[in-house]
Scaffold this motif. Structure first.
Motif, PDB file in Angstrom:
ATOM      1  N   ASN A   1       0.776  -1.064   0.170  1.00 17.95           N
ATOM      2  CA  ASN A   1      -0.122   0.028   0.043  1.00 17.95           C
ATOM      3  C   ASN A   1       0.933   1.152  -0.132  1.00 17.95           C
ATOM      4  OD1 ASN A   1      -2.494  -1.640   0.028  1.00 17.95           O
ATOM      5  ND2 ASN A   1      -2.410  -1.348   2.108  1.00 17.95           N
ATOM      6  N   PHE A   2       0.310   2.166  -0.851  1.00 12.23           N
ATOM      7  CA  PHE A   2       1.242   3.513  -0.846  1.00 12.23           C
ATOM      8  C   PHE A   2       0.247   4.523  -0.276  1.00 12.23           C
ATOM      9  CE2 PHE A   2      -1.136   3.546  -4.720  1.00 12.23           C
ATOM     10  CZ  PHE A   2      -1.685   5.018  -4.985  1.00 12.23           C
ATOM     11  N   SER A   3      -0.935   4.173   0.441  1.00  9.76           N
ATOM     12  CA  SER A   3      -1.777   5.143   0.664  1.00  9.76           C
ATOM     13  C   SER A   3      -2.399   4.459   2.111  1.00  9.76           C
ATOM     14  CB  SER A   3      -2.670   5.680  -0.288  1.00  9.76           C
ATOM     15  OG  SER A   3      -3.570   4.898  -0.381  1.00  9.76           O
ATOM     16  N   ARG A   4      -2.786   5.422   2.754  1.00 10.05           N
ATOM     17  CA  ARG A   4      -3.736   5.009   4.105  1.00 10.05           C
ATOM     18  C   ARG A   4      -4.354   6.350   4.434  1.00 10.05           C
ATOM     19  NH1 ARG A   4      -0.171   5.853   9.417  1.00 10.05           N
ATOM     20  NH2 ARG A   4       1.117   7.191   8.600  1.00 10.05           N
ATOM     21  N   LYS A   5      -5.542   5.984   5.173  1.00  8.86           N
ATOM     22  CA  LYS A   5      -6.420   7.001   5.723  1.00  8.86           C
ATOM     23  C   LYS A   5      -5.960   7.610   6.835  1.00  8.86           C
ATOM     24  CE  LYS A   5     -10.560   5.726   3.194  1.00  8.86           C
ATOM     25  NZ  LYS A   5     -11.912   5.655   3.106  1.00  8.86           N
ATOM     26  N   LEU A   6      -5.970   8.834   7.288  1.00  8.18           N
ATOM     27  CA  LEU A   6      -5.717   9.387   8.361  1.00  8.18           C
ATOM     28  C   LEU A   6      -6.735  10.340   8.986  1.00  8.18           C
ATOM     29  CD1 LEU A   6      -1.980  10.946   7.416  1.00  8.18           C
ATOM     30  CD2 LEU A   6      -2.399   8.806   8.663  1.00  8.18           C
ATOM     31  N   SER A   7      -6.575  10.436  10.383  1.00  3.93           N
ATOM     32  CA  SER A   7      -7.724  11.391  10.828  1.00  3.93           C
ATOM     33  C   SER A   7      -7.147  12.946  10.744  1.00  3.93           C
ATOM     34  CB  SER A   7      -8.016  11.060  12.317  1.00  3.93           C
ATOM     35  OG  SER A   7      -6.868  11.439  13.217  1.00  3.93           O
ATOM     36  N   PRO A   8      -7.831  13.952  10.437  1.00  4.57           N
ATOM     37  CA  PRO A   8      -7.557  15.169  10.277  1.00  4.57           C
ATOM     38  C   PRO A   8      -6.530  15.743  11.573  1.00  4.57           C
ATOM     39  CG  PRO A   8      -9.439  15.090   9.342  1.00  4.57           C
ATOM     40  CD  PRO A   8      -9.497  13.556  10.179  1.00  4.57           C
ATOM     41  N   ASP A   9      -7.184  15.059  12.784  1.00  4.11           N
ATOM     42  CA  ASP A   9      -6.343  15.416  13.992  1.00  4.11           C
ATOM     43  C   ASP A   9      -4.726  15.039  13.942  1.00  4.11           C
ATOM     44  OD1 ASP A   9      -8.705  16.746  14.948  1.00  4.11           O
ATOM     45  OD2 ASP A   9      -9.262  14.889  16.043  1.00  4.11           O
ATOM     46  N   SER A  10      -4.677  13.803  13.340  1.00  2.00           N
ATOM     47  CA  SER A  10      -3.453  13.570  13.467  1.00  2.00           C
ATOM     48  C   SER A  10      -2.193  14.522  12.739  1.00  2.00           C
ATOM     49  CB  SER A  10      -3.327  12.097  12.716  1.00  2.00           C
ATOM     50  OG  SER A  10      -3.211  11.905  11.424  1.00  2.00           O
ATOM     51  N   GLN A  11      -3.014  15.150  11.690  1.00  3.13           N
ATOM     52  CA  GLN A  11      -1.791  16.041  11.263  1.00  3.13           C
ATOM     53  C   GLN A  11      -2.061  17.627  11.638  1.00  3.13           C
ATOM     54  OE1 GLN A  11       0.254  15.117   8.603  1.00  3.13           O
ATOM     55  NE2 GLN A  11      -0.158  13.120   9.703  1.00  3.13           N
ATOM     56  N   GLY A  12      -2.621  17.577  12.683  1.00 10.43           N
ATOM     57  CA  GLY A  12      -2.838  18.973  13.390  1.00 10.43           C
ATOM     58  C   GLY A  12      -3.832  19.876  12.879  1.00 10.43           C
ATOM     59  N   LEU A  13      -4.819  19.257  11.797  1.00 11.78           N
ATOM     60  CA  LEU A  13      -6.021  19.948  11.056  1.00 11.78           C
ATOM     61  C   LEU A  13      -7.032  20.362  12.089  1.00 11.78           C
ATOM     62  CD1 LEU A  13      -5.748  18.165   7.830  1.00 11.78           C
ATOM     63  CD2 LEU A  13      -4.627  20.298   8.576  1.00 11.78           C
ATOM     64  N   LYS A  14      -7.278  21.376  12.606  1.00  9.40           N
ATOM     65  CA  LYS A  14      -8.410  21.835  13.385  1.00  9.40           C
ATOM     66  C   LYS A  14      -9.280  22.345  12.577  1.00  9.40           C
ATOM     67  CE  LYS A  14      -5.807  20.763  17.532  1.00  9.40           C
ATOM     68  NZ  LYS A  14      -5.387  19.502  17.345  1.00  9.40           N
ATOM     69  N   LYS A  15      -9.828  23.611  13.461  1.00 11.63           N
ATOM     70  CA  LYS A  15     -10.813  24.471  12.576  1.00 11.63           C
ATOM     71  C   LYS A  15     -10.209  25.165  11.587  1.00 11.63           C
ATOM     72  CE  LYS A  15     -14.487  27.642  13.246  1.00 11.63           C
ATOM     73  NZ  LYS A  15     -15.368  28.474  14.486  1.00 11.63           N
ATOM     74  N   GLU A  16     -10.505  25.372  10.340  1.00 12.62           N
ATOM     75  CA  GLU A  16      -9.983  26.369   9.448  1.00 12.62           C
ATOM     76  C   GLU A  16      -9.985  27.788   9.819  1.00 12.62           C
ATOM     77  OE1 GLU A  16     -10.045  24.889   4.814  1.00 12.62           O
ATOM     78  OE2 GLU A  16     -12.039  25.125   5.704  1.00 12.62           O
ATOM     79  N   LYS A  17      -9.179  28.558   9.413  1.00  8.25           N
ATOM     80  CA  LYS A  17      -9.130  30.003   9.488  1.00  8.25           C
ATOM     81  C   LYS A  17      -9.172  30.660   8.309  1.00  8.25           C
ATOM     82  CE  LYS A  17      -6.049  29.053  13.245  1.00  8.25           C
ATOM     83  NZ  LYS A  17      -4.397  28.762  13.309  1.00  8.25           N
ATOM     84  N   LEU A  18      -9.507  31.928   8.520  1.00  5.83           N
ATOM     85  CA  LEU A  18      -9.665  32.686   7.061  1.00  5.83           C
ATOM     86  C   LEU A  18      -8.368  33.967   7.394  1.00  5.83           C
ATOM     87  CD1 LEU A  18     -10.340  33.766   4.155  1.00  5.83           C
ATOM     88  CD2 LEU A  18     -12.258  34.836   5.226  1.00  5.83           C
ATOM     89  N   THR A  19      -7.493  33.879   6.761  1.00  9.74           N
ATOM     90  CA  THR A  19      -6.544  34.875   6.931  1.00  9.74           C
ATOM     91  C   THR A  19      -6.540  36.202   5.594  1.00  9.74           C
ATOM     92  OG1 THR A  19      -5.104  33.748   8.258  1.00  9.74           O
ATOM     93  CG2 THR A  19      -4.139  35.654   7.182  1.00  9.74           C
ATOM     94  N   HIS A  20      -6.532  37.375   5.826  1.00 13.74           N
ATOM     95  CA  HIS A  20      -6.298  38.339   4.928  1.00 13.74           C
ATOM     96  C   HIS A  20      -4.945  38.917   5.085  1.00 13.74           C
ATOM     97  CE1 HIS A  20      -6.977  42.714   3.788  1.00 13.74           C
ATOM     98  NE2 HIS A  20      -6.788  42.069   2.505  1.00 13.74           N
ATOM     99  N   LEU A  21      -4.135  39.041   3.823  1.00 12.11           N
ATOM    100  CA  LEU A  21      -2.861  39.384   3.748  1.00 12.11           C
ATOM    101  C   LEU A  21      -2.704  40.770   2.874  1.00 12.11           C
ATOM    102  CD1 LEU A  21      -0.896  36.384   3.644  1.00 12.11           C
ATOM    103  CD2 LEU A  21      -0.886  37.612   5.487  1.00 12.11           C
ATOM    104  N   HIS A  22      -2.053  41.788   3.146  1.00 10.84           N
ATOM    105  CA  HIS A  22      -2.086  42.970   2.272  1.00 10.84           C
ATOM    106  C   HIS A  22      -0.755  43.606   2.182  1.00 10.84           C
ATOM    107  CE1 HIS A  22      -2.156  47.394   1.597  1.00 10.84           C
ATOM    108  NE2 HIS A  22      -3.152  46.977   0.566  1.00 10.84           N
TER     109      HIS A  22
END
Length: 187
Positions: free
Chosen positions: A25-46
Protein backbone atom coordinates in the motif's frame (compact mmCIF):
# COMPACT_ATOMS: atom_id res chain seq x y z
CA UNK A 1 -7.02 -33.38 -21.67
CA UNK A 2 -3.37 -32.91 -20.66
CA UNK A 3 -3.49 -29.46 -22.18
CA UNK A 4 -6.53 -28.51 -20.05
CA UNK A 5 -4.90 -29.98 -16.92
CA UNK A 6 -1.73 -27.96 -17.58
CA UNK A 7 -3.81 -24.77 -18.05
CA UNK A 8 -5.80 -25.49 -14.88
CA UNK A 9 -2.63 -26.17 -12.86
CA UNK A 10 -1.00 -22.96 -14.16
CA UNK A 11 -4.11 -20.90 -13.37
CA UNK A 12 -4.31 -22.32 -9.83
CA UNK A 13 -0.61 -21.67 -9.26
CA UNK A 14 -1.04 -18.03 -10.37
CA UNK A 15 -4.06 -17.58 -8.09
CA UNK A 16 -2.13 -19.08 -5.17
CA UNK A 17 0.80 -16.73 -5.76
CA UNK A 18 -1.48 -13.70 -6.06
CA UNK A 19 -3.44 -14.57 -2.93
CA UNK A 20 -0.31 -14.92 -0.80
CA UNK A 21 1.58 -11.94 -2.26
CA UNK A 22 2.13 -9.13 0.20
CA UNK A 23 0.10 -6.04 -0.66
CA UNK A 24 2.23 -2.90 -1.00
CA UNK A 25 0.00 0.00 0.00
CA UNK A 26 1.21 3.47 -0.80
CA UNK A 27 -1.68 5.25 0.89
CA UNK A 28 -3.67 5.09 4.07
CA UNK A 29 -6.45 7.06 5.64
CA UNK A 30 -5.53 9.42 8.44
CA UNK A 31 -7.63 11.41 10.83
CA UNK A 32 -7.35 15.17 10.30
CA UNK A 33 -6.38 15.52 13.98
CA UNK A 34 -3.26 13.40 13.42
CA UNK A 35 -1.98 16.13 11.07
CA UNK A 36 -2.89 19.02 13.35
CA UNK A 37 -5.92 19.97 11.27
CA UNK A 38 -8.35 21.74 13.50
CA UNK A 39 -10.89 24.39 12.55
CA UNK A 40 -10.05 26.34 9.38
CA UNK A 41 -9.05 29.99 9.63
CA UNK A 42 -9.49 32.74 7.06
CA UNK A 43 -6.51 35.10 6.85
CA UNK A 44 -6.31 38.36 4.88
CA UNK A 45 -2.85 39.54 3.85
CA UNK A 46 -2.17 42.95 2.32
CA UNK A 47 1.16 43.95 0.76
CA UNK A 48 2.84 45.56 -2.24
CA UNK A 49 4.91 43.63 -4.78
CA UNK A 50 7.82 45.52 -6.38
CA UNK A 51 8.78 44.17 -9.81
CA UNK A 52 12.02 45.91 -10.79
CA UNK A 53 13.23 45.02 -14.29
CA UNK A 54 15.43 48.05 -15.08
CA UNK A 55 17.91 48.87 -12.33
CA UNK A 56 21.45 48.15 -11.14
CA UNK A 57 19.86 45.46 -8.97
CA UNK A 58 16.81 44.13 -10.82
CA UNK A 59 14.41 41.85 -8.98
CA UNK A 60 13.10 40.30 -12.21
CA UNK A 61 15.25 39.29 -15.16
CA UNK A 62 14.33 37.92 -18.59
CA UNK A 63 15.31 34.29 -18.99
CA UNK A 64 13.99 33.83 -22.53
CA UNK A 65 13.20 36.04 -25.45
CA UNK A 66 10.52 34.98 -27.90
CA UNK A 67 11.66 33.59 -31.23
CA UNK A 68 9.40 36.07 -33.02
CA UNK A 69 9.80 39.82 -32.93
CA UNK A 70 6.45 40.94 -34.29
CA UNK A 71 4.47 40.25 -31.12
CA UNK A 72 2.76 43.32 -29.71
CA UNK A 73 2.11 41.50 -26.41
CA UNK A 74 5.65 40.18 -25.65
CA UNK A 75 4.24 36.69 -26.19
CA UNK A 76 6.77 34.05 -25.15
CA UNK A 77 8.95 36.27 -22.95
CA UNK A 78 9.70 34.68 -19.55
CA UNK A 79 11.06 36.38 -16.40
CA UNK A 80 12.50 34.92 -13.22
CA UNK A 81 11.65 37.04 -10.18
CA UNK A 82 12.63 37.53 -6.56
CA UNK A 83 10.41 40.55 -5.92
CA UNK A 84 10.20 42.25 -2.50
CA UNK A 85 6.84 42.37 -0.69
CA UNK A 86 6.40 45.45 1.48
CA UNK A 87 3.76 46.90 3.81
CA UNK A 88 3.50 50.16 1.85
CA UNK A 89 4.08 51.05 -1.83
CA UNK A 90 7.40 52.67 -0.88
CA UNK A 91 10.23 50.17 -1.57
CA UNK A 92 11.86 51.32 1.69
CA UNK A 93 8.85 50.41 3.82
CA UNK A 94 8.86 47.28 5.98
CA UNK A 95 9.76 44.10 4.07
CA UNK A 96 7.33 41.24 4.84
CA UNK A 97 8.52 38.70 2.28
CA UNK A 98 9.44 37.97 -1.32
CA UNK A 99 7.59 36.73 -4.40
CA UNK A 100 9.90 34.11 -5.87
CA UNK A 101 9.12 32.39 -9.14
CA UNK A 102 8.46 33.23 -12.72
CA UNK A 103 6.02 34.93 -14.99
CA UNK A 104 5.57 34.54 -18.70
CA UNK A 105 3.75 36.55 -21.32
CA UNK A 106 1.29 33.84 -22.32
CA UNK A 107 -1.25 35.64 -24.50
CA UNK A 108 -1.05 36.64 -28.15
CA UNK A 109 -3.97 39.09 -27.83
CA UNK A 110 -3.36 40.96 -24.53
CA UNK A 111 -0.65 41.59 -21.97
CA UNK A 112 -1.58 38.46 -20.03
CA UNK A 113 0.88 36.75 -17.73
CA UNK A 114 1.09 33.20 -16.47
CA UNK A 115 2.14 33.71 -12.84
CA UNK A 116 3.95 30.94 -10.92
CA UNK A 117 5.08 32.34 -7.57
CA UNK A 118 5.91 31.25 -4.07
CA UNK A 119 5.07 34.07 -1.69
CA UNK A 120 7.77 33.56 0.94
CA UNK A 121 7.00 35.45 4.15
CA UNK A 122 9.67 36.71 6.55
CA UNK A 123 7.71 38.66 9.13
CA UNK A 124 6.26 37.78 12.53
CA UNK A 125 4.32 34.56 12.94
CA UNK A 126 4.35 34.05 9.14
CA UNK A 127 8.18 33.94 9.00
CA UNK A 128 9.16 30.92 6.91
CA UNK A 129 5.61 30.23 5.71
CA UNK A 130 4.79 30.24 2.01
CA UNK A 131 1.80 30.50 -0.29
CA UNK A 132 1.81 29.17 -3.84
CA UNK A 133 0.14 31.38 -6.44
CA UNK A 134 -0.60 30.06 -9.92
CA UNK A 135 -2.77 31.88 -12.40
CA UNK A 136 -3.53 34.38 -15.13
CA UNK A 137 -2.70 38.06 -14.64
CA UNK A 138 -4.10 40.42 -17.30
CA UNK A 139 -1.81 43.23 -16.19
CA UNK A 140 -3.74 46.13 -17.74
CA UNK A 141 -7.09 45.07 -16.26
CA UNK A 142 -8.35 46.75 -13.09
CA UNK A 143 -8.33 44.05 -10.41
CA UNK A 144 -7.05 40.60 -11.30
CA UNK A 145 -7.90 37.43 -9.38
CA UNK A 146 -5.44 34.56 -9.16
CA UNK A 147 -5.76 31.31 -7.21
CA UNK A 148 -3.71 30.33 -4.18
CA UNK A 149 -3.14 26.62 -4.69
CA UNK A 150 -1.24 25.64 -1.56
CA UNK A 151 1.20 26.66 1.10
CA UNK A 152 3.58 25.56 3.81
CA UNK A 153 4.14 25.95 7.55
CA UNK A 154 1.28 28.12 8.92
CA UNK A 155 -0.36 27.94 5.49
CA UNK A 156 -0.20 24.14 5.12
CA UNK A 157 -3.28 22.91 3.18
CA UNK A 158 -3.98 26.52 2.14
CA UNK A 159 -6.40 27.51 -0.58
CA UNK A 160 -7.74 30.88 -1.56
CA UNK A 161 -7.25 33.73 -3.96
CA UNK A 162 -5.18 36.84 -4.52
CA UNK A 163 -6.50 40.12 -5.86
CA UNK A 164 -3.83 42.17 -7.63
CA UNK A 165 -4.18 45.80 -8.64
CA UNK A 166 -1.54 47.90 -10.37
CA UNK A 167 -0.39 50.71 -8.11
CA UNK A 168 2.16 52.20 -10.51
CA UNK A 169 3.89 51.10 -13.70
CA UNK A 170 6.56 52.76 -15.82
CA UNK A 171 6.14 51.53 -19.39
CA UNK A 172 9.67 52.64 -20.35
CA UNK A 173 11.52 50.79 -17.58
CA UNK A 174 8.88 48.05 -17.13
CA UNK A 175 9.20 48.59 -13.36
CA UNK A 176 5.95 48.25 -11.47
CA UNK A 177 4.32 48.09 -8.07
CA UNK A 178 1.23 45.95 -7.52
CA UNK A 179 -1.06 46.00 -4.52
CA UNK A 180 -2.10 42.53 -3.33
CA UNK A 181 -4.99 41.47 -1.13
CA UNK A 182 -4.75 37.74 -0.42
CA UNK A 183 -7.51 35.71 1.23
CA UNK A 184 -6.47 32.27 2.46
CA UNK A 185 -8.26 29.40 4.17
CA UNK A 186 -5.84 27.29 6.23
CA UNK A 187 -5.62 25.31 9.44
Amino acid sequence: MAKNLHFLTSAMLILLILSTAKSENFSRKLSPDSQGLKKEKLTHLHFYLHDIVTSKNPTAIPITKPGITNSSTNFGEVFMADDPLTVEPDINSKLVGRAQGMYAFASQTEFGLLMVFNLVFSEGKYNGSTLSLLGHNAIFSGVREMPIVGGSKIFRFARGYALAKTHTIDLKTKNGIEEYNVYVLHY
